[in-house]
Each structure stands twice: as structure tokens, then as C-alpha cells.
Scaffold this active site. Sequence first.
Site, PDB file in Angstrom:
ATOM      1  N   LYS A 100      20.999  27.741  28.820  1.00  0.00           N
ATOM      2  CA  LYS A 100      19.939  27.250  29.699  1.00  0.00           C
ATOM      3  C   LYS A 100      19.137  26.232  28.893  1.00  0.00           C
ATOM      4  CE  LYS A 100      15.619  28.626  31.788  1.00  0.00           C
ATOM      5  NZ  LYS A 100      14.613  29.691  31.858  1.00  0.00           N
ATOM      6  N   TYR A 118      11.201  36.519  35.528  1.00  0.00           N
ATOM      7  CA  TYR A 118      10.940  37.041  34.189  1.00  0.00           C
ATOM      8  C   TYR A 118       9.535  37.639  34.149  1.00  0.00           C
ATOM      9  CZ  TYR A 118       9.910  36.687  29.146  1.00  0.00           C
ATOM     10  OH  TYR A 118       9.518  36.919  27.860  1.00  0.00           O
ATOM     11  N   THR A 119       8.523  36.794  34.202  1.00  0.00           N
ATOM     12  CA  THR A 119       7.144  37.284  34.108  1.00  0.00           C
ATOM     13  C   THR A 119       6.797  38.248  35.240  1.00  0.00           C
ATOM     14  OG1 THR A 119       6.519  35.240  33.025  1.00  0.00           O
ATOM     15  CG2 THR A 119       4.732  36.553  33.954  1.00  0.00           C
ATOM     16  N   GLY A 122       5.682  31.370  34.137  1.00  0.00           N
ATOM     17  CA  GLY A 122       4.852  32.535  33.853  1.00  0.00           C
ATOM     18  C   GLY A 122       3.581  32.619  34.684  1.00  0.00           C
ATOM     19  N   ALA A 142      11.259  29.940  37.262  1.00  0.00           N
ATOM     20  CA  ALA A 142       9.853  29.766  36.874  1.00  0.00           C
ATOM     21  C   ALA A 142       8.892  29.814  38.054  1.00  0.00           C
ATOM     22  CB  ALA A 142       9.637  28.463  36.112  1.00  0.00           C
ATOM     23  N   GLY A 143       7.886  30.640  37.892  1.00  0.00           N
ATOM     24  CA  GLY A 143       6.777  30.696  38.832  1.00  0.00           C
ATOM     25  C   GLY A 143       6.937  31.674  39.977  1.00  0.00           C
TER      26      GLY A 143
END
Lengths: 288, 64
Positions: A129, A238-239, A190, A216-217
Site C-alpha cells: 500500500k 483502522y481507527t 484517523g 481513511a476517515g
Amino acid sequence: MNINPVTEASVEATPLPPQPKVVNPVGTAAPMLPVEDKPLNLGGYEFQSRFILGSGRYDLNLIKATVEHAGTQIVTMALRRAQTTENSVLDYIPEGITLLPNTSGARNAEEAVRIARLAREVCHTDFVKVEIEHETKYLLPDNAETIRATEMLAKEGFVVMPYMFPDPIAARQLEEAGAAAVMPLGSLIGSNMGLRMRDFIEIIIANAHVPVIIDAGIGRPSQACDAMEMGADAVMAYTAVASAGNIPLMAEAFKNAINAGRAAYLSGLGKVTEGQAVPSSPTTGYLH
Amino acid sequence: MQVNGEQVKLETPVSVADYLEAHGFRAERVAIELNGEIIPREKRGDTMLDDQCVMEIVQFVQGG
């Protein structure tokens, strides 16, 4: 009229009529594929799960349960200078999971290529990635350097999955550079802000010839579902999972949301009639 | 020599493989870059370190 009692022999001799094929509902145990869905194809490798999971920021001992509850087949990780006292994240990832190293920390194409080669040396994976950022406040990807890195890595045989700012022109250039997928950000890494870049991601999806993975996000399962309904091919989170109160349970919530969104996309969403009701009961035969 | 950005003193020449073992690194979990070049696993035993070397020892960590 045949009134003969049913014997064992007659039961055996009478084949059952053809039974309708039972399709496993989405969100239950394997097989996870929604009806007539194709696997996610990344550089010739096929995956049933459309949920890519980040490996970090929580207790290493939770990784296995989280991966299992997520039903994920791809887990990301980062490369850093080794400390002899550290546990290895690889010890905690279940067998059979495809590792997706990222190039975080790279500030230009050359650094991303260097990290990708080192990652390949550690785990013999061709997946990478690409992530190229210059600052820590917004962590925005540098599309120009990412396109350059993608071209260099694709020529070396990597399965390149570039993290990108959702510019549809850059998405096309990444494809031409040899990307196996494009990974536009939904909002800041995040931030849990959700699909703020929706309009541009829709343009990317409409024109893509490679899978579009929203990265992301994405802050909650409903946003992941939304992304999949839009036609995204997969979601990376992830986050949102790592910051949940119950991490494995949130991973499962994401899995179900992603499967639901995918099934809705495959089903074909109903038409929106802006500002106009459409009766769902007959408009004749009223009692007045 | 320099290892992971820090100056370290090398008493006697050792191979990359011996250095990793002596310092408690798990050989199967790390990649080695020596003076800008990746040293494949199978060459670690034959690759000697000297005072001028710049070595990076890297491994995977949790990340997105």
C-alpha cells in the site's frame, strides 16, 4: 390409487424432485459471497472479503479475535526500525491472512520504493500500500509522488495499492501507472469524519477499471455501508475499529455493514423521488 | 558503524547473521539494508560488517 405402504426400497427408488438451491444469506458464516458476486480481484489474487483491516493501536492479543470477527483476509502493517524487545505483530496474525505492508513514513517515491522492497524481504509479499505524506497535521497523500512510486513498483512486480487524494484524474493516472487498485480517502486519516469526498469518489468509481477501495476517515459501520452502496469495491478501516469500546465487536459490525452495502449495490437501489411521495397502497377503493 | 541511526562500536568483524543473533534480533522477522542495499537472508552469513557500515534493521509494526 396407490395405497401401498412406503417401504425402504420404494423411498430409495423415488428420487426427490429438484430442490431450489439455498443461497447463504449475507452476513452469516462462510461462504460470505452475496448472491452472484464476484471475488475482489487485486492483481490476480482473489478475495471473498471486502473489508481490509488495519492491524494496530490496540492490544496485540486482540488482533486474532478482531481479524476473525471482521472476516477479513487482508491486514495492513507498517515497517519501522526494529527494537529487539518488541513483540512482532506477525506472531499475532492468524495463518492464511494476506499481509499488506504500507509505506508510511515515505516522503517521496524513492523512499516508498525503498520501504516496499524491505517489506517484501521481511514477508515475501508482493502487496504494497503506497502511502506518501509530507506533514503530520493532515497526512494528505502526495498524488504526484504516489503515481511515480506506483509506476516504479509495478515494474518490479509489486501489487500496488496506492492511497490517494480522490482526484479522478490522478486515479486514471494511477491505473495507467499499473496500480492494482486505487484507495481514495473518505476524509482525513484517523478522523472518523466519514465520506466527505463522496462526490469525487463517485466519479472515480464510475470511471475505474481497477477496484476502488475507500481508505481513511470511515468512522462508523453506516459510513462503510454507504460507501459500498455507492459501488466501492472494498473498505479499509483502522481507527474506527481500534478506537471502539469493544474492538472485535466493532470489527464484526463493520463486516456486516460492508456485506449489507455490497448486497444493496448488487441488488440495485430504488429510485429517489425528491419531494414527491409514491403511494405504496392502492389509490382506489377508498371507503369514502 | 551505524545501526538504525545510532553509532555503535564494532570490536571485531562479524557477519550480519552473527550480529543479529548476538543482539537478540529475530532473524526471520527482520530485513537488513547495508549501505543502501538489501542483504537477502541467504547472504547474511557471508556478509561481513566493518566500522564504516551503515545498517538498517527493520521489522513490521502495527499500522494502517
